[in-house]
Design an enzyme around this catalytic site. Sequence first.
Site, mmCIF file in Angstrom:
data_model
loop_
_atom_site.group_PDB
_atom_site.id
_atom_site.type_symbol
_atom_site.label_atom_id
_atom_site.label_comp_id
_atom_site.label_asym_id
_atom_site.label_seq_id
_atom_site.Cartn_x
_atom_site.Cartn_y
_atom_site.Cartn_z
ATOM 1 N N LYS A 46 0.696 6.789 1.985
ATOM 2 C CA LYS A 46 2.017 7.233 1.618
ATOM 3 C C LYS A 46 3.037 6.985 2.715
ATOM 4 O O LYS A 46 4.245 6.957 2.470
ATOM 5 C CB LYS A 46 1.993 8.751 1.323
ATOM 6 C CG LYS A 46 0.987 9.171 0.297
ATOM 7 C CD LYS A 46 0.852 10.710 0.306
ATOM 8 C CE LYS A 46 -0.340 11.134 -0.497
ATOM 9 N NZ LYS A 46 -0.655 12.540 -0.301
ATOM 10 N N GLU A 102 4.599 -1.245 7.003
ATOM 11 C CA GLU A 102 3.809 -0.096 7.462
ATOM 12 C C GLU A 102 4.660 0.873 8.268
ATOM 13 O O GLU A 102 5.643 0.484 8.889
ATOM 14 C CB GLU A 102 2.663 -0.593 8.357
ATOM 15 C CG GLU A 102 1.346 -0.786 7.614
ATOM 16 C CD GLU A 102 0.618 0.522 7.331
ATOM 17 O OE1 GLU A 102 1.260 1.587 7.241
ATOM 18 O OE2 GLU A 102 -0.610 0.470 7.191
ATOM 19 N N ASP A 103 4.257 2.143 8.260
ATOM 20 C CA ASP A 103 4.941 3.138 9.092
ATOM 21 C C ASP A 103 4.519 2.994 10.552
ATOM 22 O O ASP A 103 5.350 2.919 11.444
ATOM 23 C CB ASP A 103 4.650 4.558 8.568
ATOM 24 C CG ASP A 103 3.158 4.850 8.374
ATOM 25 O OD1 ASP A 103 2.327 3.919 8.471
ATOM 26 O OD2 ASP A 103 2.812 6.022 8.108
ATOM 27 N N ASP A 106 -1.855 1.868 14.375
ATOM 28 C CA ASP A 106 -2.527 2.576 15.465
ATOM 29 C C ASP A 106 -3.714 1.717 15.920
ATOM 30 O O ASP A 106 -3.529 0.745 16.641
ATOM 31 C CB ASP A 106 -2.930 3.953 14.924
ATOM 32 C CG ASP A 106 -3.450 4.889 15.979
ATOM 33 O OD1 ASP A 106 -2.752 5.096 16.985
ATOM 34 O OD2 ASP A 106 -4.561 5.430 15.810
ATOM 35 N N ASP A 162 3.327 11.834 8.420
ATOM 36 C CA ASP A 162 2.975 13.231 8.170
ATOM 37 C C ASP A 162 2.117 13.836 9.259
ATOM 38 O O ASP A 162 1.385 13.148 9.971
ATOM 39 C CB ASP A 162 2.200 13.348 6.856
ATOM 40 C CG ASP A 162 0.777 12.800 6.989
ATOM 41 O OD1 ASP A 162 0.625 11.592 7.272
ATOM 42 O OD2 ASP A 162 -0.183 13.577 6.833
ATOM 43 N N ARG A 168 7.074 14.665 6.273
ATOM 44 C CA ARG A 168 7.516 13.307 5.914
ATOM 45 C C ARG A 168 9.020 13.263 5.678
ATOM 46 O O ARG A 168 9.652 12.222 5.815
ATOM 47 C CB ARG A 168 6.821 12.832 4.633
ATOM 48 C CG ARG A 168 5.312 12.703 4.744
ATOM 49 C CD ARG A 168 4.765 11.984 3.510
ATOM 50 N NE ARG A 168 3.327 12.168 3.345
ATOM 51 C CZ ARG A 168 2.403 11.431 3.931
ATOM 52 N NH1 ARG A 168 2.744 10.455 4.750
ATOM 53 N NH2 ARG A 168 1.123 11.665 3.722
#
Length: 180
Positions: A46, A102-103, A106, A162, A168
């Site tokens: 999400k 993408e947010d 990592d 989140d 969010r």
Amino acid sequence: MDFIDRLVFREEEIQKRVRDLGKEITSDYAALYGEGAEVRMVSVLKGGFIFLADLIRCVQLDVTVDFMAITSYGEAAASSGAVRIEQDLSMSIEDRFVLVVEDIIDTGLTLHYILRNLRSRNPRDLRVCTLLDREVRRIAPIDISYRGFEVGEEFLVGYGLDYRQKGRNLRNIYTVKTAG
Ligand code: IMP
Ligand code: MG
């Protein structure tokens, strides 16, 4: 929102970076594939949906969007790279210019899996745009074409990201009090 700790990126700074990324994407694709190039922007749910919503409005090309949902086994903060597609794309990407949005990247394990999967569907071009890049934690190498900001190891929340599914909706990006 008692989990918020320290402000890392303010809304204005994020928006400015998003506008610049949009311009860069617009001129790159127009130069490579012509003004009529259609870009299929794929968001991994999400976390990426807020960034995608803002980014597409800063791209002056024909843009179509699609979504993919995945489940990682184990904690989101400690990705194992074992991933299952929970909701697949709604359209074929064969012969398309695909930009995965993408947010945060990592370890890169999730995206590595997704890219391998998407590549097997024969897109004409496949690139990655991420708002945040936590390169210090990278395990699987990812070729990133567009990157908003480089970030450190601290867990972040806000602007789509989140903390235990919350936060969010925050306009700024913050660190969280309890790491992980
Ligand atoms: P990776 O597989 O380790 O690259 O992580 C993949 C996903 O974990 C990211 O796309 C995010 O959805 C989530 N994630 C990683 N770091 C953070 C963070 O600091 N805050 C919120 N979500 C994160
Ligand atoms: Mg994500």
